[in-house]
Design a protein around this motif. Structure first.
Motif, PDB file in Angstrom:
ATOM      1  N   CYS A  80       0.862  -1.181   0.000  1.00  0.00           N
ATOM      2  CA  CYS A  80       0.000   0.000   0.000  1.00  0.00           C
ATOM      3  C   CYS A  80       0.903   1.236   0.000  1.00  0.00           C
ATOM      4  O   CYS A  80       1.823   1.331   0.816  1.00  0.00           O
ATOM      5  CB  CYS A  80      -0.888   0.020   1.234  1.00  0.00           C
ATOM      6  SG  CYS A  80      -1.960  -1.418   1.395  1.00  0.00           S
ATOM      7  N   LEU A  83      -0.980   4.212   4.071  1.00  0.00           N
ATOM      8  CA  LEU A  83      -2.094   3.725   4.880  1.00  0.00           C
ATOM      9  C   LEU A  83      -2.318   4.699   6.021  1.00  0.00           C
ATOM     10  O   LEU A  83      -1.469   4.850   6.893  1.00  0.00           O
ATOM     11  CB  LEU A  83      -1.811   2.319   5.415  1.00  0.00           C
ATOM     12  CG  LEU A  83      -2.913   1.701   6.292  1.00  0.00           C
ATOM     13  CD1 LEU A  83      -4.236   1.634   5.537  1.00  0.00           C
ATOM     14  CD2 LEU A  83      -2.497   0.317   6.779  1.00  0.00           C
ATOM     15  N   PHE A 104      -7.435   3.550   6.267  1.00  0.00           N
ATOM     16  CA  PHE A 104      -7.884   4.277   5.078  1.00  0.00           C
ATOM     17  C   PHE A 104      -6.738   4.268   4.070  1.00  0.00           C
ATOM     18  O   PHE A 104      -5.812   5.067   4.148  1.00  0.00           O
ATOM     19  CB  PHE A 104      -8.251   5.718   5.462  1.00  0.00           C
ATOM     20  CG  PHE A 104      -8.856   6.532   4.349  1.00  0.00           C
ATOM     21  CD1 PHE A 104     -10.218   6.514   4.105  1.00  0.00           C
ATOM     22  CD2 PHE A 104      -8.048   7.332   3.545  1.00  0.00           C
ATOM     23  CE1 PHE A 104     -10.768   7.285   3.090  1.00  0.00           C
ATOM     24  CE2 PHE A 104      -8.591   8.098   2.531  1.00  0.00           C
ATOM     25  CZ  PHE A 104      -9.955   8.076   2.294  1.00  0.00           C
ATOM     26  N   PRO A 105      -6.741   3.314   3.111  1.00  0.00           N
ATOM     27  CA  PRO A 105      -5.630   3.218   2.152  1.00  0.00           C
ATOM     28  C   PRO A 105      -5.680   4.341   1.115  1.00  0.00           C
ATOM     29  O   PRO A 105      -6.757   4.754   0.669  1.00  0.00           O
ATOM     30  CB  PRO A 105      -5.856   1.853   1.493  1.00  0.00           C
ATOM     31  CG  PRO A 105      -7.326   1.606   1.626  1.00  0.00           C
ATOM     32  CD  PRO A 105      -7.762   2.269   2.892  1.00  0.00           C
ATOM     33  N   ALA A 127      -7.584  -2.769  -0.026  1.00  0.00           N
ATOM     34  CA  ALA A 127      -8.466  -2.730   1.140  1.00  0.00           C
ATOM     35  C   ALA A 127      -8.906  -4.125   1.546  1.00  0.00           C
ATOM     36  O   ALA A 127      -8.961  -4.454   2.740  1.00  0.00           O
ATOM     37  CB  ALA A 127      -9.673  -1.856   0.839  1.00  0.00           C
ATOM     38  N   GLY A 141     -11.507   4.362   0.535  1.00  0.00           N
ATOM     39  CA  GLY A 141     -10.101   4.739   0.465  1.00  0.00           C
ATOM     40  C   GLY A 141      -9.994   5.933  -0.473  1.00  0.00           C
ATOM     41  O   GLY A 141     -10.995   6.593  -0.774  1.00  0.00           O
TER      42      GLY A 141
END
Length: 256
Positions: A80, A83, A104-105, A127, A141
């Motif tokens: 990711c 994040l 919350f990416p 996610a 996200g």
């Protein structure tokens, strides 16, 4: 069905697969890749996003970078970009932090928002990996675009999640068979990083090729055979073609 770690595919392949299944197979099945200025720009944009030493903490926000994620259900793994954890009424507890923190990416992209769901699918896949690892729900996200320097919030709907499941299952089937699909070109094919700088042609009859240079009456076309090596086929244009003009730059011709 669950996958073992050695069977994981790259999570980033979701975007390639949505854009063009053939492009995905050339990169992830046949291990072909060619850098161009767009891919280099994307790498530069991701350098800071993947710096695991960079952490940001202010108020009810904690942001970490380069978090590795995987899903045994989907059979994919990847990183990711960013994040974020937002303190609130939902989420997970974090060591040394009070309360609950909602993951919350944020995925970084070099260009601007697109009409299709290719970028959103990659974000949704991230996610879903995090949900499986952290045992919590991640309903949304964001996508950050380098060209506009703005982020777009994405609702991770059930329809988007089902598309991720369907596509990852198809990716595994093609990968296991070693198949490279044949596809018709789209308006985005000229952006394909797999194309070489000379006129190119797919390795099958009936394929379409784009003239990236203006051909003379007697020319060579570079062909990308399925198994790898590059060869040249001399093309002698018919008299009627020679008397008029060779295909113009940017034109598409069919190989018969």
């Amino acid at each position: 069905m669950t996958y073992q770690e050695e069977d994981f595919l790259q999570l980033s392949g979701l975007q390639h697969f949505k854009f063009c299944r053939r492009q995905w197979a050339l990169i992830h099945v046949e291990d072909q890749w060619e850098e161009n200025y767009r891919t280099v720009e994307g790498d530069i944009l991701h350098q800071r996003a993947h710096d695991e030493d960079l952490r940001e903490s202010r108020g009810d926000l904690l942001a970490v970078r380069g978090v590795r994620g995987f899903s045994r259900t989907l059979g994919v793994s990847g990183a990711c970009d960013v994040l974020e954890y937002h303190r609130g009424e939902t989420g997970i507890p974090l060591p040394g932090k009070e309360g609950l923190w909602q993951p919350f990416p944020v995925e970084y992209k070099r260009g601007s928002p697109k009409e299709d769901t290719a970028d959103a699918l990659q974000l949704c896949g991230q996610a879903m990996c995090l949900e499986e690892m952290l045992c919590c729900a991640i309903p949304r996200g964001a996508l950050y675009y380098g060209q506009t320097r703005r982020r777009v919030t994405v609702e991770l709907t059930e329809a988007l999640r089902q598309e991720v499941r369907t596509m990852t299952a198809e990716m595994h089937r093609l990968y296991d068979r070693g198949d490279t699909p044949k596809v018709k070109p789209t308006k985005g094919c000229h952006l394909d990083a797999m194309r070489k700088n000379s006129p190119t042609v797919a390795p099958h009859m009936g394929a379409w090729i784009e003239m990236s240079t203006k051909l003379s009456s007697r020319s060579c076309i570079t062909v990308a055979p399925r198994m790898g090596a590059w060869i040249e086929i001399p093309i002698l244009w018919p008299e009627r073609t020679r008397r008029s003009s060779p295909p113009a730059r940017g034109a598409w011709i069919e190989i018969s």
